[in-house]
Motif scaffolding. Structure first.
Motif, PDB file in Angstrom:
ATOM      1  N   ARG A   2       0.839  -1.199   0.000  1.00  0.00           N
ATOM      2  CA  ARG A   2       0.000   0.000   0.000  1.00  0.00           C
ATOM      3  C   ARG A   2       0.874   1.249   0.000  1.00  0.00           C
ATOM      4  O   ARG A   2       0.591   2.235  -0.664  1.00  0.00           O
ATOM      5  N   LEU A   3       1.975   1.193   0.772  1.00  0.00           N
ATOM      6  CA  LEU A   3       2.907   2.319   0.867  1.00  0.00           C
ATOM      7  C   LEU A   3       4.318   1.786   0.615  1.00  0.00           C
ATOM      8  O   LEU A   3       5.021   1.394   1.540  1.00  0.00           O
ATOM      9  N   VAL A 309       3.385  -1.745   4.343  1.00  0.00           N
ATOM     10  CA  VAL A 309       4.381  -0.676   4.404  1.00  0.00           C
ATOM     11  C   VAL A 309       5.733  -1.229   3.958  1.00  0.00           C
ATOM     12  O   VAL A 309       6.255  -2.177   4.563  1.00  0.00           O
ATOM     13  N   LEU A 354       4.002  11.555   0.433  1.00  0.00           N
ATOM     14  CA  LEU A 354       3.200  10.831   1.415  1.00  0.00           C
ATOM     15  C   LEU A 354       2.170  11.785   2.023  1.00  0.00           C
ATOM     16  O   LEU A 354       2.487  12.928   2.359  1.00  0.00           O
ATOM     17  N   ARG A 355       0.956  11.332   2.177  1.00  0.00           N
ATOM     18  CA  ARG A 355      -0.073  12.140   2.831  1.00  0.00           C
ATOM     19  C   ARG A 355       0.103  12.041   4.347  1.00  0.00           C
ATOM     20  O   ARG A 355       0.713  11.111   4.856  1.00  0.00           O
ATOM     21  N   ASP A 356      -0.467  13.000   5.072  1.00  0.00           N
ATOM     22  CA  ASP A 356      -0.378  12.965   6.532  1.00  0.00           C
ATOM     23  C   ASP A 356      -0.946  11.661   7.087  1.00  0.00           C
ATOM     24  O   ASP A 356      -0.411  11.103   8.047  1.00  0.00           O
ATOM     25  N   THR A 357      -2.038  11.195   6.498  1.00  0.00           N
ATOM     26  CA  THR A 357      -2.629   9.938   6.965  1.00  0.00           C
ATOM     27  C   THR A 357      -1.700   8.758   6.710  1.00  0.00           C
ATOM     28  O   THR A 357      -1.651   7.820   7.513  1.00  0.00           O
ATOM     29  N   ASP A 358      -0.946   8.808   5.603  1.00  0.00           N
ATOM     30  CA  ASP A 358       0.026   7.752   5.319  1.00  0.00           C
ATOM     31  C   ASP A 358       1.142   7.752   6.368  1.00  0.00           C
ATOM     32  O   ASP A 358       1.553   6.707   6.859  1.00  0.00           O
ATOM     33  N   TYR A 361      -0.079   6.401   9.578  1.00  0.00           N
ATOM     34  CA  TYR A 361      -0.288   4.952   9.450  1.00  0.00           C
ATOM     35  C   TYR A 361       1.042   4.213   9.628  1.00  0.00           C
ATOM     36  O   TYR A 361       1.119   3.196  10.337  1.00  0.00           O
ATOM     37  N   ILE A 362       2.095   4.733   8.997  1.00  0.00           N
ATOM     38  CA  ILE A 362       3.421   4.114   9.117  1.00  0.00           C
ATOM     39  C   ILE A 362       3.916   4.205  10.559  1.00  0.00           C
ATOM     40  O   ILE A 362       4.416   3.231  11.134  1.00  0.00           O
TER      41      ILE A 362
END
Length: 376
Positions: A2-3, A309, A354-358, A361-362
């Motif tokens: 996903r990332l 990730v 990368l978004r803040d939510t990404d 999440y990491i």
């Protein structure tokens, strides 16, 4: 994933511009594909941005290191002290010139070379020190510069990953006589291909590097070769693309720094649980990648992969343990901090889109491993 650790769409936003450049340069009347006006403009732009005496665009960051050492006339019989933990070109550039790499241990927390251990390894044959910035931390250039001055040694700064970093008011690459940047796509100023630059405050050194990158020609008289040189010329298409991307570099670096700051804050309590973040702050930082030290590195990597990730374990062996360089290790020598770094270092995504939510999440996935998994 996903990332992913490095995204496959790194230059998606610049796709149309890159395609236009391919057409414009490919159909231009001059048919100049290497070392043309775009390369000269890129060199000048970086020179002004850094306050350097010269910037010389080369075929890669690796060849940039080789050219600097060659310009300093480092060769057979000479020793160059380098970190024991890092990328192969640190030693490879030295060996390619017939000189000998001497490996110094690193700081156990930051993984950059230990200035005291560099000094301890100086001998009568030592001609230069070549520290390297690594991951998100710059080497202690003020201390290393003092060591070089004390012993009358040349100082080359492997700043390949550190473009945009600054320490004690000096940009990465300019604390020594010369430094290098790499433009391979995953670096902070990456591009869609290979390339790099030499940066220097020494105009004469820049002149020599400029000559050596083009088979020893001086640029005035073609086919007149003053020294044995290399083919390390810069591509005009890539130069034009980098000129297009240069104005956005500061914003991309700022985004990397903010992501790193969030990680560091979220990971502050994890040291007691076997996961150590880089030191906080922005001084002497260069967020090419964000690297943790994890006691159970492989387990953390698997945990992140299960959650989509990507991560990356750089340099699984210290340089003197690599088959290519083991013959240069001195009998009985040891590099305990470098050995430990090779077993523990794990890098996580820090690229600017990368978004803040990404990012959260990491961070949450790392925390889950360290805290929840530790409690069973």
């Amino acid at each position: 994933m996903r990332l992913p650790f490095f995204p496959p769409d790194l230059f998606e936003g610049d796709r149309e511009h890159l395609l236009r450049l391919v057409h414009e340069i490919g159909t231009a009347p001059s048919q100049k594909f290497i070392l043309g006006e775009h390369t000269a403009r890129l060199e000048q732009a970086l020179c002004e941005q850094l306050g350097a005496a010269d910037v010389v665009a080369c075929g890669s960051g690796t060849s940039a290191l080789t050219l600097v050492l060659a310009a300093m006339e480092i060769g057979p019989g000479d020793e160059v002290v380098v970190p024991a933990f890092g990328c192969a070109p640190l030693a490879g550039a030295i060996v390619s010139l017939g000189a000998v790499p001497v490996f110094a241990d690193v700081d156990p927390r930051t993984m950059v070379v230990d200035p005291a251990d560099m000094e301890r390894r100086i001998t009568a044959r030592t001609k230069a020190l070549m520290p390297a910035h690594i991951f998100s931390v710059m080497a202690d250039m003020p201390r290393i510069a003092a060591v070089a001055e004390r012993h009358g040694l040349r100082l080359v700064e492997d700043s390949a990953v550190a473009q945009g970093g600054e320490l004690a008011g000096i940009p990465a690459g300019l604390s020594g006589e010369a430094g290098v940047f790499s433009f391979v796509q995953v670096k902070t100023f990456g591009m869609a291909g290979e390339g790099g630059v030499v940066v220097t405050r020494n105009a004469e050194l820049g002149r020599l590097v400029r000559m050596l990158r083009n088979h020893g020609q001086d640029g005035k008289n073609r086919f007149l070769h003053h020294r044995i040189g290399w083919n390390s010329r810069f591509d005009e298409l890539q130069a034009a693309f980098q000129l297009h991307r240069l104005p956005g570099l500061a914003d991309r670096l700022e985004r990397r720094a903010r992501i790193a700051a969030h990680y560091t804050e979220r990971f502050a309590e994890l040291t007691a649980h076997g996961v150590v973040a880089p030191p906080p702050g922005r001084e002497g930082r260069c967020y090419y990648v964000y690297t943790l030290l994890a006691e159970r590195r492989d387990a953390l990597r698997a945990h992140l992969a299960e959650r989509g990730v990507g991560s990356h374990a750089y340099y699984p062996l210290p340089l003197p343990r690599q088959p290519a360089f083991a013959c240069y290790a001195r009998p009985g020598d040891a590099w305990p901090a470098a050995e430990r770094a090779a077993d523990r270092a794990l890098s996580i995504p820090v690229y600017p889109h990368l978004r803040d939510t990404d990012v959260e999440y990491i961070a949450a996935a790392v925390r889950e491993f360290a805290l929840v998994d530790a409690r069973g």
